[in-house]
Write a protein that holds these residues in place. Sequence first.
Motif, PDB file in Angstrom:
ATOM      1  N   ALA A 113      25.192  29.726   0.222  1.00 47.56           N
ATOM      2  CA  ALA A 113      23.829  29.926  -0.186  1.00 47.56           C
ATOM      3  C   ALA A 113      23.286  29.266  -1.484  1.00 47.56           C
ATOM      4  O   ALA A 113      24.321  28.709  -2.048  1.00 47.56           O
ATOM      5  N   SER A 114      22.212  28.884  -1.712  1.00 47.68           N
ATOM      6  CA  SER A 114      21.550  28.311  -2.826  1.00 47.68           C
ATOM      7  C   SER A 114      22.390  29.044  -4.083  1.00 47.68           C
ATOM      8  O   SER A 114      22.344  30.224  -4.175  1.00 47.68           O
ATOM      9  N   GLY A 115      22.682  28.075  -5.369  1.00 46.36           N
ATOM     10  CA  GLY A 115      22.966  28.775  -6.343  1.00 46.36           C
ATOM     11  C   GLY A 115      24.453  28.397  -7.016  1.00 46.36           C
ATOM     12  O   GLY A 115      25.091  27.614  -6.441  1.00 46.36           O
ATOM     13  N   GLU A 116      24.780  29.268  -7.918  1.00 44.38           N
ATOM     14  CA  GLU A 116      26.291  28.872  -8.376  1.00 44.38           C
ATOM     15  C   GLU A 116      27.383  29.421  -7.647  1.00 44.38           C
ATOM     16  O   GLU A 116      27.145  30.313  -6.910  1.00 44.38           O
ATOM     17  N   HIS A 117      28.565  28.687  -7.525  1.00 46.85           N
ATOM     18  CA  HIS A 117      29.450  28.967  -6.803  1.00 46.85           C
ATOM     19  C   HIS A 117      30.820  28.698  -7.557  1.00 46.85           C
ATOM     20  O   HIS A 117      30.772  27.753  -8.174  1.00 46.85           O
ATOM     21  N   ARG A 118      31.701  29.628  -7.416  1.00 43.60           N
ATOM     22  CA  ARG A 118      32.962  29.463  -7.949  1.00 43.60           C
ATOM     23  C   ARG A 118      34.096  28.854  -7.240  1.00 43.60           C
ATOM     24  O   ARG A 118      34.194  29.158  -6.324  1.00 43.60           O
ATOM     25  N   ILE A 119      34.933  27.792  -8.184  1.00 46.71           N
ATOM     26  CA  ILE A 119      35.844  27.196  -7.469  1.00 46.71           C
ATOM     27  C   ILE A 119      37.284  27.640  -8.179  1.00 46.71           C
ATOM     28  O   ILE A 119      37.171  27.421  -9.269  1.00 46.71           O
ATOM     29  N   ASP A 151      18.417  23.604  -3.185  1.00 46.26           N
ATOM     30  CA  ASP A 151      17.650  23.091  -2.117  1.00 46.26           C
ATOM     31  C   ASP A 151      16.790  22.017  -2.473  1.00 46.26           C
ATOM     32  O   ASP A 151      15.764  22.221  -3.734  1.00 46.26           O
ATOM     33  N   ALA A 152      16.757  20.670  -2.027  1.00 46.85           N
ATOM     34  CA  ALA A 152      15.749  19.627  -2.338  1.00 46.85           C
ATOM     35  C   ALA A 152      14.715  19.871  -1.203  1.00 46.85           C
ATOM     36  O   ALA A 152      14.693  20.233  -0.315  1.00 46.85           O
ATOM     37  N   PRO A 153      13.600  19.684  -1.857  1.00 49.39           N
ATOM     38  CA  PRO A 153      12.289  19.580  -1.014  1.00 49.39           C
ATOM     39  C   PRO A 153      12.001  18.787  -0.079  1.00 49.39           C
ATOM     40  O   PRO A 153      12.732  17.895  -0.207  1.00 49.39           O
ATOM     41  N   PRO A 154      11.385  19.290   1.108  1.00 53.70           N
ATOM     42  CA  PRO A 154      11.594  18.341   2.258  1.00 53.70           C
ATOM     43  C   PRO A 154      10.574  16.854   2.004  1.00 53.70           C
ATOM     44  O   PRO A 154      10.938  15.951   2.472  1.00 53.70           O
ATOM     45  N   SER A 155       9.896  16.875   0.813  1.00 46.74           N
ATOM     46  CA  SER A 155       9.277  15.661   0.483  1.00 46.74           C
ATOM     47  C   SER A 155      10.150  14.793   0.090  1.00 46.74           C
ATOM     48  O   SER A 155       9.750  13.363   0.080  1.00 46.74           O
ATOM     49  N   LEU A 214      25.259  19.979  -5.887  1.00 49.33           N
ATOM     50  CA  LEU A 214      25.147  19.051  -4.666  1.00 49.33           C
ATOM     51  C   LEU A 214      23.992  19.708  -4.072  1.00 49.33           C
ATOM     52  O   LEU A 214      23.582  20.769  -4.096  1.00 49.33           O
ATOM     53  N   ARG A 215      23.531  18.810  -3.065  1.00 50.80           N
ATOM     54  CA  ARG A 215      22.267  19.408  -2.272  1.00 50.80           C
ATOM     55  C   ARG A 215      22.760  20.167  -1.134  1.00 50.80           C
ATOM     56  O   ARG A 215      23.789  20.055  -0.553  1.00 50.80           O
ATOM     57  N   ARG A 216      22.081  21.274  -1.221  1.00 55.61           N
ATOM     58  CA  ARG A 216      22.535  22.376  -0.144  1.00 55.61           C
ATOM     59  C   ARG A 216      22.170  21.877   1.306  1.00 55.61           C
ATOM     60  O   ARG A 216      21.190  21.261   1.508  1.00 55.61           O
ATOM     61  N   GLY A 217      23.088  21.747   2.146  1.00 55.85           N
ATOM     62  CA  GLY A 217      23.091  21.061   3.450  1.00 55.85           C
ATOM     63  C   GLY A 217      23.717  19.542   3.567  1.00 55.85           C
ATOM     64  O   GLY A 217      23.535  18.971   4.746  1.00 55.85           O
ATOM     65  N   ALA A 218      23.815  19.049   2.408  1.00 54.88           N
ATOM     66  CA  ALA A 218      24.426  17.851   2.489  1.00 54.88           C
ATOM     67  C   ALA A 218      25.686  17.620   3.190  1.00 54.88           C
ATOM     68  O   ALA A 218      26.291  18.489   3.416  1.00 54.88           O
ATOM     69  N   TYR A 219      25.961  16.323   3.670  1.00 58.51           N
ATOM     70  CA  TYR A 219      27.138  15.958   4.426  1.00 58.51           C
ATOM     71  C   TYR A 219      28.376  16.633   3.420  1.00 58.51           C
ATOM     72  O   TYR A 219      28.198  15.856   2.350  1.00 58.51           O
ATOM     73  N   PRO A 220      29.311  17.243   3.849  1.00 62.76           N
ATOM     74  CA  PRO A 220      30.297  17.644   2.877  1.00 62.76           C
ATOM     75  C   PRO A 220      31.434  16.340   2.618  1.00 62.76           C
ATOM     76  O   PRO A 220      32.496  16.479   2.975  1.00 62.76           O
ATOM     77  N   ALA A 221      31.074  15.540   1.799  1.00 63.57           N
ATOM     78  CA  ALA A 221      31.805  14.353   1.600  1.00 63.57           C
ATOM     79  C   ALA A 221      32.254  14.440  -0.021  1.00 63.57           C
ATOM     80  O   ALA A 221      33.154  13.490  -0.364  1.00 63.57           O
ATOM     81  N   PHE A 222      31.955  15.608  -0.648  1.00 63.40           N
ATOM     82  CA  PHE A 222      32.413  15.413  -2.295  1.00 63.40           C
ATOM     83  C   PHE A 222      33.487  16.603  -2.311  1.00 63.40           C
ATOM     84  O   PHE A 222      33.522  17.749  -1.871  1.00 63.40           O
ATOM     85  N   GLY A 223      34.285  16.461  -3.181  1.00 60.27           N
ATOM     86  CA  GLY A 223      35.354  17.443  -3.638  1.00 60.27           C
ATOM     87  C   GLY A 223      35.674  17.938  -5.037  1.00 60.27           C
ATOM     88  O   GLY A 223      35.040  17.320  -5.726  1.00 60.27           O
ATOM     89  N   VAL A 224      36.415  18.795  -4.979  1.00 60.08           N
ATOM     90  CA  VAL A 224      37.133  19.050  -6.284  1.00 60.08           C
ATOM     91  C   VAL A 224      38.488  18.311  -6.450  1.00 60.08           C
ATOM     92  O   VAL A 224      39.254  18.403  -5.221  1.00 60.08           O
ATOM     93  N   HIS A 225      38.800  17.918  -7.661  1.00 66.49           N
ATOM     94  CA  HIS A 225      40.272  17.395  -7.627  1.00 66.49           C
ATOM     95  C   HIS A 225      40.964  18.183  -8.824  1.00 66.49           C
ATOM     96  O   HIS A 225      40.530  18.585  -9.758  1.00 66.49           O
ATOM     97  N   ALA A 226      42.044  18.496  -8.518  1.00 65.57           N
ATOM     98  CA  ALA A 226      43.050  19.332  -9.320  1.00 65.57           C
ATOM     99  C   ALA A 226      44.379  18.242  -9.872  1.00 65.57           C
ATOM    100  O   ALA A 226      44.948  17.898  -8.931  1.00 65.57           O
TER     101      ALA A 226
END
Length: 532
Positions: free
Chosen positions: A497-503, A525-529, A414-426
């Motif tokens: 933070a940018s990088g891998e995260h454990r769920i 992190d997506a480049p500003p351009s 996911l893009r860091r700082g994006a609107y939190p609209a995405f999730g994990v499903h179990a």
Amino acid sequence: MPRLVLLLLSCIVFPAAAAQMSGRVFEDRDGDGGRDPREPGVAGVKMSNGRDIVVTDSGGRYRIPVRDGDTVFAIKPPDHAFAVRSNGLPAFWRHHVPRGSLKPRHGGIAKTRATGKFNVALTRQARSAAELDVLVFADSQPKTALQAGYFERDIIESVLADRPGVPAADLGLTLGDVVEDDLSLYPQMIRATARLRTPWLYVPGNHDIDFDVPDDAASTLTFRNTFGPDTYAWEEPGTAFVVLDDVIYLPGQKPAYVGGIGDDQFAFLERYLATLPDTHRVVLAVHIPLFDAPGAGETFRRADRLRLFDLLARFRQPLVLSGHSHTQRHVFHGADSGWTGAEPLHEYNVGAACGGYWSGVPDERGIPDARMADGTPNGYARVAFAPQAYRMHWVATGMPDAQRAMLLSAPKVLRRGAYPAFGVHANVYMGMDDTRVEYRIDDGAWTPMRRLEAPDPALTALNVLDDLSATLRSFDRSVTADVSHHLWRGTLPTDLASGEHRIEVRAFTRWDGEVRAVTGYRLDDAPPSAAP
């Protein structure tokens, strides 16, 4: 059995002009299946013609009226076991078809001899009432010999690996659709299941019927010729299993069947259940669920359901095991469905052994993925019955250990700082409406996940891959994802933070206790351009 009921059953007098079957239930001390003069009769064994019930006398003798087409059977007493037929099935029944049955494509029932003698061999069974281990299959449903081989390699081999060198369970049940319409596959399925060295009971399903017969009464001729009665009972210490054909064949109609129970079956149920005390546990094994399929109208006849509920309501902790849906679900019947018992009636709609009809991309064994429409992996259930309670466990065959209890779906990045609209499903295979499911990111706090009824994302992704592929990915593509009743969602944060995260997800299931699964996602992190 209540003494008064035993006395009344023993004193039933039938018209002398009626055809009868008679014989003796005996203790087979030498194990040869035949009775010799030194082997005593067994008193108090219930015998039935599918409507009436009689009880053997002090010498093990009985007699019961029969009509052409009847199957006479013994109800296994809890302290004995039946002899075994040459194909591994328990020997407890005999057909009475002196003129032979109709001759459907798959054979029906051959003409039986006119004499009405039928002896039943029993051996002592040293079984503790502490716990009964039962294997439950639903909808093995092969269309071909190849798929019957999938069943043996995927399901039977999994059970054997779990219990090497010993009988796989105390009892086994197949909840219908043993095959898919090709009844010539029955012997192959019986041979495979007999490897489990477990007494096995079969329920007829809508794919187990003879479609080339004129009415419902003849629709299980080939099934009965192979497996015996289509409605009967079997007793273990403290627990009575009632196997019930609940498929009403409707030739010429669409659909060609509906869930329901016939008059003869109700006659048997009323008489048999009257022999049991209120404290006995009754387990009903059927194919078509007692609840109506969503959006499909009356898939089980309401009047029959209410009549059945009236018979079951007095028992402590009755349980219904059903198949047919090729999904997995726990339903608790209450007043809204006509149940009047002191506690809700639990119906476990067991997932299919064939999953999504043996469809999907094959694994390294060459066996199709076969997950069901609700995302549950194919497999089988184990039910352990103790005097005061029972436990259930779903075995997802062919799945890695990390996915045996639940399957997680999450975006990989996911893009860091994006609107939190995405999730994990179990997808928690044995989850119920009240199951507590929580998740955490990295080593953060546990947060409740929200239960929702929606298609499983992992199966939806397989559907998309099938759609996008320019070539066939498998012989049969995966089934289309449908609503899952055991799916939970948690929103993934994007302000870390940018990088891998454990769920990490944990679910507190009713019988397996706490189960966990782990996946992860990455924040980039997506480049500003790149911003619009």
